[in-house]
Design an enzyme around this catalytic site. Structure first.
Site: not given
Length: 248
Positions: A13-16, A143, A156-157, A159-160, A189
């Site tokens: 996932g490093a395009s941006r 995260s 999300y929580a 998964s992280k 961020i």
């Protein structure tokens, strides 16, 4: 000598965003970069050019990190092209925020698959390479939400938080082969996504942070350099919070 001279890194996932910042910082430190994203579009092509301009080998691979078979095929291609893998950064991730009462099964499954299953997929594939080399550093992007939770982000929580437990387990399994596994837990961020939040919301976030500012992707990237390099040779199984003191 640069900290990552001659090493090869895979970054998902490093395009941006944070992934791109990590890729560029690794390249500045001498690492060759293989990075993935869903599509080889104009953004991915530009990132590939930016990395290569730093004097290292760079190649983008269009691959769905949540797909087990696709991940294995991609890692095989990378090893064939680059010869080895010294660093893995599991960065691919999405959000589908909503309160639990409104959350659909699709929203739950999508976030778990992209954020957590992808970490399993790439770590399993890359660990086979690192076991043969008897060396490697695996860095997974968690995260602060994975530690503290957050209303409207149960998927999300989860998964992280899963990434943190997974990282500790992998560190214990692979440590005897000189393979380290650590997690990074970013706080608030400033990225393209968070920059779209209303200014008053961003100010409210900053006011709660002891350093009184949001972090930058570069702040995360520099910690990843430390974890990828020999500077952290005796660090494994840890979760490094990069949050300006937001989560203590």
């Amino acid at each position: 000598m640069k900290l990552l001279e001659g090493k090869t890194a895979i970054i998902t996932g490093a395009s941006r965003g944070i992934g791109k910042a990590v890729a560029l910082e690794f390249a500045r430190q001498g690492a060759n970069i293989a990075f993935t994203d869903l599509r080889y579009d104009e953004i991915a092509q530009e990132t590939e050019k930016e990395i290569a301009a730093l004097g290292v080998k760079a190649k983008m691979y269009a691959s769905n990190a949540a797909d087990f078979a696709a991940t294995n095929a991609t890692v095989d291609e990378i090893v064939k092209e680059f010869g080895r893998v010294d660093i893995l950064v599991n960065n691919a991730g999405i959000t589908k925020d909503t309160l639990l009462m409104r959350m659909s099964e699709e929203q739950w499954d999508a976030v778990i698959n992209v954020n957590l299953k992808s970490v399993f997929n790439f770590t399993k594939a890359v660990s086979a390479v690192m076991l043969r080399q008897k060396s490697g550093s695996i860095i997974s992007m968690s995260s602060v939400v994975g530690v503290s939770g957050n209303a409207g982000q149960a998927n999300y929580a989860a998964s992280k938080a899963g990434i943190i437990g997974f990282t500790k387990s992998v560190a214990k399994e692979l440590g005897s082969r000189n393979i380290r596994a650590n997690a990074v837990a970013p706080g608030f961020i400033i990225t393209d996504m968070t920059a779209q939040l209303p200014e008053d919301v961003r100010k409210e976030w900053a006011a709660k942070i002891p350093l009184k500012r949001g972090g930058t992707p570069e702040d995360i990237a520099k910690v990843c350099v430390f974890l990828a390099s020999d500077l952290s040779a005796y660090v494994t199984g840890q979760t490094i919070h990069v949050c300006g003191g937001m989560n203590m």
